[in-house]
Design a protein around this motif. Structure first.
Motif, PDB file in Angstrom:
ATOM      1  N   SER A   1       0.828  -1.203   0.000  1.00 20.80           N
ATOM      2  CA  SER A   1       0.000   0.000   0.000  1.00 20.80           C
ATOM      3  C   SER A   1       0.865   1.257   0.000  1.00 20.80           C
ATOM      4  CB  SER A   1      -0.909  -0.001   1.235  1.00 20.80           C
ATOM      5  OG  SER A   1      -1.642   1.206   1.324  1.00 20.80           O
ATOM      6  N   ASN A   2       0.496   2.213  -0.859  1.00 13.82           N
ATOM      7  CA  ASN A   2       1.178   3.500  -0.932  1.00 13.82           C
ATOM      8  C   ASN A   2       0.168   4.606  -1.204  1.00 13.82           C
ATOM      9  OD1 ASN A   2       4.384   3.136  -1.094  1.00 13.82           O
ATOM     10  ND2 ASN A   2       3.423   1.396  -2.112  1.00 13.82           N
ATOM     11  N   LYS A   3       0.563   5.844  -0.909  1.00 12.90           N
ATOM     12  CA  LYS A   3      -0.334   6.969  -1.159  1.00 12.90           C
ATOM     13  C   LYS A   3      -0.553   7.176  -2.655  1.00 12.90           C
ATOM     14  CE  LYS A   3       0.713   9.518   3.085  1.00 12.90           C
ATOM     15  NZ  LYS A   3       1.275  10.773   3.668  1.00 12.90           N
ATOM     16  N   THR A   4       0.535   7.176  -3.435  1.00 17.53           N
ATOM     17  CA  THR A   4       0.441   7.342  -4.886  1.00 17.53           C
ATOM     18  C   THR A   4       1.373   6.340  -5.558  1.00 17.53           C
ATOM     19  OG1 THR A   4       2.256   8.923  -5.213  1.00 17.53           O
ATOM     20  CG2 THR A   4       0.135   9.829  -4.495  1.00 17.53           C
ATOM     21  N   GLU A   5       1.225   6.197  -6.860  1.00 17.32           N
ATOM     22  CA  GLU A   5       2.094   5.278  -7.601  1.00 17.32           C
ATOM     23  C   GLU A   5       3.555   5.709  -7.521  1.00 17.32           C
ATOM     24  OE1 GLU A   5       0.568   4.889 -11.566  1.00 17.32           O
ATOM     25  OE2 GLU A   5      -1.433   4.316 -10.888  1.00 17.32           O
ATOM     26  N   LYS A   6       3.807   7.018  -7.455  1.00 13.56           N
ATOM     27  CA  LYS A   6       5.185   7.514  -7.395  1.00 13.56           C
ATOM     28  C   LYS A   6       5.858   7.207  -6.057  1.00 13.56           C
ATOM     29  CE  LYS A   6       4.664  11.242 -10.778  1.00 13.56           C
ATOM     30  NZ  LYS A   6       4.752  12.711 -11.018  1.00 13.56           N
ATOM     31  N   ASP A   7       5.069   6.814  -5.061  1.00 10.38           N
ATOM     32  CA  ASP A   7       5.631   6.482  -3.750  1.00 10.38           C
ATOM     33  C   ASP A   7       6.112   5.036  -3.660  1.00 10.38           C
ATOM     34  OD1 ASP A   7       5.207   8.979  -2.312  1.00 10.38           O
ATOM     35  OD2 ASP A   7       3.070   8.544  -2.473  1.00 10.38           O
ATOM     36  N   ILE A   8       5.847   4.230  -4.674  1.00 15.03           N
ATOM     37  CA  ILE A   8       6.208   2.808  -4.609  1.00 15.03           C
ATOM     38  C   ILE A   8       7.727   2.662  -4.681  1.00 15.03           C
ATOM     39  CG2 ILE A   8       5.956   0.547  -5.671  1.00 15.03           C
ATOM     40  CD1 ILE A   8       3.278   1.503  -6.824  1.00 15.03           C
ATOM     41  N   ILE A   9       8.305   2.119  -3.639  1.00 15.80           N
ATOM     42  CA  ILE A   9       9.759   1.965  -3.530  1.00 15.80           C
ATOM     43  C   ILE A   9      10.212   0.733  -4.316  1.00 15.80           C
ATOM     44  CG2 ILE A   9      11.665   1.572  -1.914  1.00 15.80           C
ATOM     45  CD1 ILE A   9       9.878   2.912   0.244  1.00 15.80           C
ATOM     46  N   LEU A  10      11.231   0.917  -5.166  1.00 17.68           N
ATOM     47  CA  LEU A  10      11.854  -0.179  -5.916  1.00 17.68           C
ATOM     48  C   LEU A  10      10.825  -1.002  -6.700  1.00 17.68           C
ATOM     49  CD1 LEU A  10      14.511  -1.393  -3.311  1.00 17.68           C
ATOM     50  CD2 LEU A  10      14.923  -0.048  -5.370  1.00 17.68           C
ATOM     51  N   LYS A  11       9.872  -0.314  -7.314  1.00 17.81           N
ATOM     52  CA  LYS A  11       8.792  -1.012  -8.012  1.00 17.81           C
ATOM     53  C   LYS A  11       9.309  -1.934  -9.116  1.00 17.81           C
ATOM     54  CE  LYS A  11       4.495  -0.418 -10.555  1.00 17.81           C
ATOM     55  NZ  LYS A  11       4.919  -1.328 -11.647  1.00 17.81           N
ATOM     56  N   ASP A  12      10.252  -1.457  -9.916  1.00 18.49           N
ATOM     57  CA  ASP A  12      10.747  -2.285 -11.019  1.00 18.49           C
ATOM     58  C   ASP A  12      11.340  -3.590 -10.501  1.00 18.49           C
ATOM     59  OD1 ASP A  12       9.943  -0.371 -12.810  1.00 18.49           O
ATOM     60  OD2 ASP A  12      11.940   0.469 -13.142  1.00 18.49           O
ATOM     61  N   GLU A  13      12.094  -3.505  -9.417  1.00 17.74           N
ATOM     62  CA  GLU A  13      12.706  -4.715  -8.869  1.00 17.74           C
ATOM     63  C   GLU A  13      11.651  -5.639  -8.266  1.00 17.74           C
ATOM     64  OE1 GLU A  13      16.222  -6.226  -5.803  1.00 17.74           O
ATOM     65  OE2 GLU A  13      15.800  -4.081  -5.993  1.00 17.74           O
ATOM     66  N   LEU A  14      10.671  -5.068  -7.581  1.00 22.87           N
ATOM     67  CA  LEU A  14       9.601  -5.893  -7.020  1.00 22.87           C
ATOM     68  C   LEU A  14       8.836  -6.611  -8.132  1.00 22.87           C
ATOM     69  CD1 LEU A  14       8.219  -3.489  -4.268  1.00 22.87           C
ATOM     70  CD2 LEU A  14       9.581  -5.553  -3.909  1.00 22.87           C
ATOM     71  N   ASP A  15       8.549  -5.895  -9.218  1.00 22.70           N
ATOM     72  CA  ASP A  15       7.859  -6.519 -10.348  1.00 22.70           C
ATOM     73  C   ASP A  15       8.691  -7.657 -10.928  1.00 22.70           C
ATOM     74  OD1 ASP A  15       5.707  -4.806 -10.139  1.00 22.70           O
ATOM     75  OD2 ASP A  15       6.430  -3.423 -11.677  1.00 22.70           O
ATOM     76  N   GLN A  16       9.995  -7.415 -11.042  1.00 23.05           N
ATOM     77  CA  GLN A  16      10.874  -8.429 -11.632  1.00 23.05           C
ATOM     78  C   GLN A  16      10.956  -9.666 -10.740  1.00 23.05           C
ATOM     79  OE1 GLN A  16      14.307  -9.336 -10.548  1.00 23.05           O
ATOM     80  NE2 GLN A  16      14.309 -10.851 -12.198  1.00 23.05           N
ATOM     81  N   MET A  17      11.007  -9.451  -9.431  1.00 23.21           N
ATOM     82  CA  MET A  17      11.152 -10.579  -8.513  1.00 23.21           C
ATOM     83  C   MET A  17       9.847 -11.341  -8.312  1.00 23.21           C
ATOM     84  SD  MET A  17      13.800  -9.434  -5.474  1.00 23.21           S
ATOM     85  CE  MET A  17      12.851  -8.038  -4.872  1.00 23.21           C
ATOM     86  N   LEU A  18       8.735 -10.604  -8.200  1.00 25.00           N
ATOM     87  CA  LEU A  18       7.481 -11.221  -7.776  1.00 25.00           C
ATOM     88  C   LEU A  18       6.480 -11.448  -8.903  1.00 25.00           C
ATOM     89  CD1 LEU A  18       7.148  -9.114  -4.532  1.00 25.00           C
ATOM     90  CD2 LEU A  18       7.457 -11.589  -4.589  1.00 25.00           C
TER      91      LEU A  18
END
Length: 222
Positions: free
Chosen positions: A137-154
């Motif tokens: 959960s985040n306030k906005t999409e720009k607040d998502i930390i390390l999104k690219d890596e999370l997408d790649q891993m999960l």
């Protein structure tokens, strides 16, 4: 034991989150989810210690921390916003904050993802990440930390929940009982919860109501 370590690099990940890479002392070891108390090696700040979890792995050349900067607090993280590569931090002995207990669900809010980054990275290297799902959960999409890596891993095992952005492409709203019941298909699994204190408390109560065993729920406030 305290170690003064040089900051090797600083990277801005989001508007209020930075990644710090620092020297790793010889023989310094930890396990994913472990933390240490950190202070800035300056006269004013060296005794102002704050706990941060490692986002690097123990076998990496450097230590890495991902830290949310609170500029309105006039505290340690605000001071960290002004340090530069070449400055020094003081780190101390490691201690267990989060421990992997097996497959299940990670439910994180904002900077609450940081204790799990090393866990995800470690399980990925061991090809054992398939059994973990992330609700983030985040306030906005720009607040998502390390999104690219999370997408790649999960891959499709990550669900983003956005609370304060109307035009989001992800789930809109808060991580409430309805959302959790829609996303979780087995309440006999392990649950790892980390976020603001009220969020952590609310989700703990929801999981209990849904039949999760208290022994299978790991809680940590950010």
């Amino acid at each position: 034991m305290a170690h003064s370590v040089k900051i090797k690099s600083i990277k801005q990940l989001t508007h209020d989150v930075k990644q710090f890479r620092v020297e790793k002392p010889n023989g310094y070891e930890f396990t994913p989810g472990h933390a240490t108390e950190v202070s800035i090696d300056q006269e004013k700040w060296k005794d102002e210690k704050r706990p941060f979890t490692f986002t690097s792995l123990t076998g990496d050349e450097d230590l890495e921390f991902v830290i949310k900067i609170y500029t309105d607090h006039d505290g340690v993280t605000e001071a960290l916003d002004h340090v530069k590569p070449g400055d020094h931090l003081i780190i101390r002995d490691t201690w267990g904050a989060i421990e992997y207990k097996g497959d299940g669900y990670v439910i994180a809010g904002g900077a609450g993802i940081t204790p799990y980054i090393a866990m995800f990275r470690d399980l990925k290297t061991k090809n054992k990440l398939d059994g973990l799902h992330l609700l983030f959960s985040n306030k906005t999409e720009k607040d998502i930390i390390l999104k690219d890596e999370l997408d790649q891993m999960l891959g499709d095992r990550v669900t983003y929940v956005i609370t304060d952005q109307k035009d989001t492409q992800y789930l809109k709203g808060r991580v409430d009982k309805e959302l959790i019941k829609n996303q979780v298909d087995d309440f006999d699994k392990n649950f790892y919860v980390c976020g603001p204190p009220q969020m952590t408390e609310d989700i703990s109560d929801i999981l209990k109501e849904c039949g999760a065993s208290p022994d299978a729920v790991t809680l940590d406030d950010q």
